[in-house]
Design an enzyme around this catalytic site. Structure first.
Site, mmCIF file in Angstrom:
data_model
loop_
_atom_site.group_PDB
_atom_site.id
_atom_site.type_symbol
_atom_site.label_atom_id
_atom_site.label_comp_id
_atom_site.label_asym_id
_atom_site.label_seq_id
_atom_site.Cartn_x
_atom_site.Cartn_y
_atom_site.Cartn_z
ATOM 1 N N ASP A 165 -2.967 -6.266 -5.396
ATOM 2 C CA ASP A 165 -3.886 -6.259 -4.260
ATOM 3 C C ASP A 165 -3.225 -6.977 -3.091
ATOM 4 O O ASP A 165 -2.774 -8.122 -3.232
ATOM 5 C CB ASP A 165 -5.183 -6.970 -4.681
ATOM 6 C CG ASP A 165 -6.297 -6.844 -3.649
ATOM 7 O OD1 ASP A 165 -6.000 -6.927 -2.433
ATOM 8 O OD2 ASP A 165 -7.467 -6.680 -4.051
ATOM 9 N N CYS A 215 0.870 -1.189 0.000
ATOM 10 C CA CYS A 215 0.000 0.000 0.000
ATOM 11 C C CYS A 215 0.905 1.236 0.000
ATOM 12 O O CYS A 215 0.824 2.107 0.861
ATOM 13 C CB CYS A 215 -0.961 0.010 1.191
ATOM 14 S SG CYS A 215 -1.830 -1.553 1.434
ATOM 15 N N LYS A 255 7.009 6.641 2.001
ATOM 16 C CA LYS A 255 7.702 5.676 2.862
ATOM 17 C C LYS A 255 8.693 4.820 2.065
ATOM 18 O O LYS A 255 9.729 4.428 2.578
ATOM 19 C CB LYS A 255 6.684 4.822 3.614
ATOM 20 C CG LYS A 255 5.803 5.658 4.537
ATOM 21 C CD LYS A 255 4.776 4.842 5.268
ATOM 22 C CE LYS A 255 3.791 5.735 6.012
ATOM 23 N NZ LYS A 255 2.865 6.447 5.101
ATOM 24 N N GLY A 297 4.363 6.974 -2.171
ATOM 25 C CA GLY A 297 5.787 6.658 -2.214
ATOM 26 C C GLY A 297 6.653 7.330 -1.165
ATOM 27 O O GLY A 297 7.880 7.178 -1.176
ATOM 28 N N ASP A 327 1.269 -0.201 5.363
ATOM 29 C CA ASP A 327 0.560 1.037 5.704
ATOM 30 C C ASP A 327 -0.876 0.829 5.230
ATOM 31 O O ASP A 327 -1.236 1.175 4.119
ATOM 32 C CB ASP A 327 1.240 2.220 5.002
ATOM 33 C CG ASP A 327 0.639 3.552 5.407
ATOM 34 O OD1 ASP A 327 -0.252 3.565 6.280
ATOM 35 O OD2 ASP A 327 1.036 4.580 4.836
ATOM 36 N N CYS A 334 -3.121 5.660 9.402
ATOM 37 C CA CYS A 334 -3.294 7.066 9.799
ATOM 38 C C CYS A 334 -4.693 7.234 10.396
ATOM 39 O O CYS A 334 -5.405 8.181 10.089
ATOM 40 C CB CYS A 334 -3.027 8.022 8.649
ATOM 41 S SG CYS A 334 -4.008 7.708 7.182
#
Length: 429
Positions: free
Chosen positions: A303, A254, A260, A258, A322, A375
Site C-alpha cells: 500500500d 501503483c 511503465k 507494468g 501513477d 489518467c
C-alpha cells in the site's frame, strides 16, 4: 447459430452487471469471452463497449418507446433491448439479423414470453427512427455523459469541455511503444510497413507509434519477442519527465499492469527497479509483461500509504507515482467509467492521493525526482493536488511542468493523440 443468439443475451447480462451491480467491464467481459469463439469475442466486446459508450442514448430511447421500465427479474430484457438499438444504430449488422438475434436472446435468458415485446419495441424504433434521433440531438442526453461529470468538465474547461466529451465518445486509437533496445522507432515502422500496416509517430514521445487502424497484437512485427508494447502515447510521456538512468534505484508505485515498469527498463536497462502495487491480482500482469520483454525487476504487493511495510527506510533516486484516480482521461478506452464513478468519489480519491504523496516523499533521496501522474482530467486530482502538496512540503519544487500558480502538464484526450493525462515533476532540494 446458438452461440450467436446468446451473444446478445450475454452482452445484456454483462451491461447489467456494470450498470446495476457496479462491476468493472474489464472483470466481467473476459469471463464471458471464454465461452465463445474468437470471431464472436470481437462482436461481444463491440456490443458491450458500444452500449456503455452510448448508454444515455439507449436509456433515452427506451424511455420514449416504453410506457414503463422493466424491473426485477425482467431487468435483463431492458439491456437486451439496448443491445438491439445499438446494433440498429451503430453497427453494420443487417437490421433483420440484428432484430431476429436480439429477439431470440429472450429465450437464452429464459424469458421467451417477452419475445413479442422486444420485437415490438425494436420495430417501433425502426419506424420512428428519424423523428426520435432528431429529438435526441437537442436533448441534454446527447453528450452521453452523466450530469455530474459534465458539470465538472464545464467548470474546469469552459472553452474545451465539448472537445473532451467528443473525444471520450470516440473509439480510442491504438498506440504502441517501440522497444528502443531492439529497434529505433523508424526501423520498426519500416517493419510494420512491410507487414502491410501504416503507423504514425508522436511529436513529443520518442518511442510512440499510432496504428492507422487497431490490429491484433499477434500481427505486429516482433510482439512476442518484446519489440513492441501496447501503451497509450500519454502514458509514455511519464518517461520524458522521469528520465531514468542506469544504476539508479527507481520506485514505480501503483505499477500494475507494468507498462511503465517495463518502459523504465527500456530507457535504463541497468536501473534497479522496484514495482509496487496494492492489488495482488493485477501484479500478475506486471510479471507477464516483464517476462515477455525479458526483463527483471523486484515486484512487491504493498500500500502506497505505508511504504515502511514494504521498503523499510530505503530511499530512491527516482519515484514514479501513477496515482489511483478517477480515470476520467481514459473514458474512451473504458466507457464503463462514466457509469461506475460517482461525484463523491473525486474528493475521496484526492484524499488518498495526498496521503500517498506525503507518505512516499521521505523515501526520495535529496536531489531526487518524483513524477506524479494520473489518467484524470479533473483539477482536484491534478493541479490542485500538486499546488497543495507544494504548499505544505518544504524542499519540494516544481520542475519543467507548469508554473507554481498552475502546476503540472495536463494532456486532454485527442482524436489522433494520447489519452487525458497529467504529469508533475517534483525535485527534492
Amino acid at each position: 447459430m446458438k452461440k450467436n443468439i446468446n451473444l446478445r443475451s450475454m452482452a445484456a447480462q454483462a451491461i447489467e452487471q456494470v450498470v446495476e451491480k457496479g462491476q468493472s467491464l474489464s472483470n466481467v467481459l473476459p469471463l464471458l469471452q471464454q465461452k465463445v469463439s474468437d470471431k464472436d469475442k470481437a462482436l461481444l466486446q463491440e456490443l458491450c463497449f458500444g452500449v456503455l459508450r452510448t448508454l444515455s442514448q439507449m436509456e433515452w430511447l427506451i424511455n420514449k418507446l416504453m410506457s414503463r421500465p422493466m424491473t426485477g427479474k425482467q431487468r435483463t430484457i431492458h439491456y437486451l433491448i439496448m443491445v438491439g438499438f445499438y446494433q440498429l444504430l451503430h453497427t453494420r449488422i443487417p437490421p433483420h439479423a440484428a432484430l431476429a438475434e436480439t429477439v431470440e436472446g429472450a429465450v437464452a435468458i429464459k424469458r421467451p414470453q417477452l419475445k413479442g415485446l422486444i420485437n415490438g419495441v425494436l420495430r417501433q424504433f425502426q419506424r420512428q427512427q428519424e423523428t426520435l434521433l432528431a429529438e435526441f440531438a437537442s436533448s441534454e442526453s446527447r453528450f452521453l455523459h452523466p450530469e455530474w461529470l459534465l458539470t465538472r468538465l464545464r467548470k474546469a474547461y469552459p472553452q474545451q469541455w465539448e472537445v473532451i466529451v467528443e473525444a471520450n465518445n470516440q473509439r480510442p486509437p491504438m498506440w504502441l511503444r517501440v522497444n528502443r533496445n531492439h529497434h529505433s522507432r523508424d526501423a520498426w515502422l519500416a517493419l510494420l510497413k512491410e507487414a502491410g500496416q501504416q503507423g504514425f509517430t508522436h511529436p513529443d514521445y520518442p518511442d510512440a507509434v499510432r496504428l492507422e487502424s487497431p490490429a491484433p497484437v499477434h500481427t505486429l512485427p516482433g510482439f512476442e519477442e518484446g519489440w513492441v508494447t501496447v501503451q497509450d502515447a500519454s502514458a509514455q510521456g511519464c518517461m520524458t519527465f522521469l528520465e531514468p538512468e542506469n544504476g539508479e534505484h527507481i520506485l514505480d508505485l501503483c505499477a500494475a499492469p507494468g507498462g511503465k515498469t517495463t518502459h523504465i527498463l527500456e530507457v535504463a536497462p541497468d536501473a534497479q527497479v522496484l514495482a509496487v502495487d496494492v492489488d495482488e491480482k493485477r501484479l500478475s500482469r506486471v510479471y507477464d509483461n516483464l517476462k515477455r520483454l525479458g526483463m527483471k525487476a523486484q515486484v512487491k504487493q504493498g500500500d502506497g500509504r505505508f511504504p515502511g511495510q514494504w521498503c523499510g527506510e530505503q530511499q530512491f533516486d527516482r519515484i514514479l507515482l501513477d496515482a489511483p484516480c478517477s480515470a476520467t482521461g481514459v473514458i474512451r478506452r473504458h466507457p464503463d467509467i462514466k457509469w461506475l464513478r460517482r461525484d463523491r468519489d473525486i474528493a475521496e480519491l484526492a484524499q488518498l492521493q495526498a496521503e500517498i504523496l506525503d507518505a512516499i516523499w521521505p523515501h526520495l533521496k535529496p536531489g531526487g525526482t518524483l513524477v506524479y501522474a494520473t489518467c484524470s482530467v479533473l483539477p482536484e486530482e491534478n493541479s490542485q493536488q500538486i499546488a497543495a502538496f507544494l504548499a505544505r512540503t518544504p524542499g519540494a519544487t516544481l520542475s519543467v511542468t507548469g508554473t507554481p500558480d498552475n502546476p503540472g502538464k495536463q494532456n486532454l484526450p485527442g482524436l489522433e493523440d494520447g489519452d487525458g493525462f497529467y504529469y508533475a515533476k517534483l525535485i527534492k532540494q
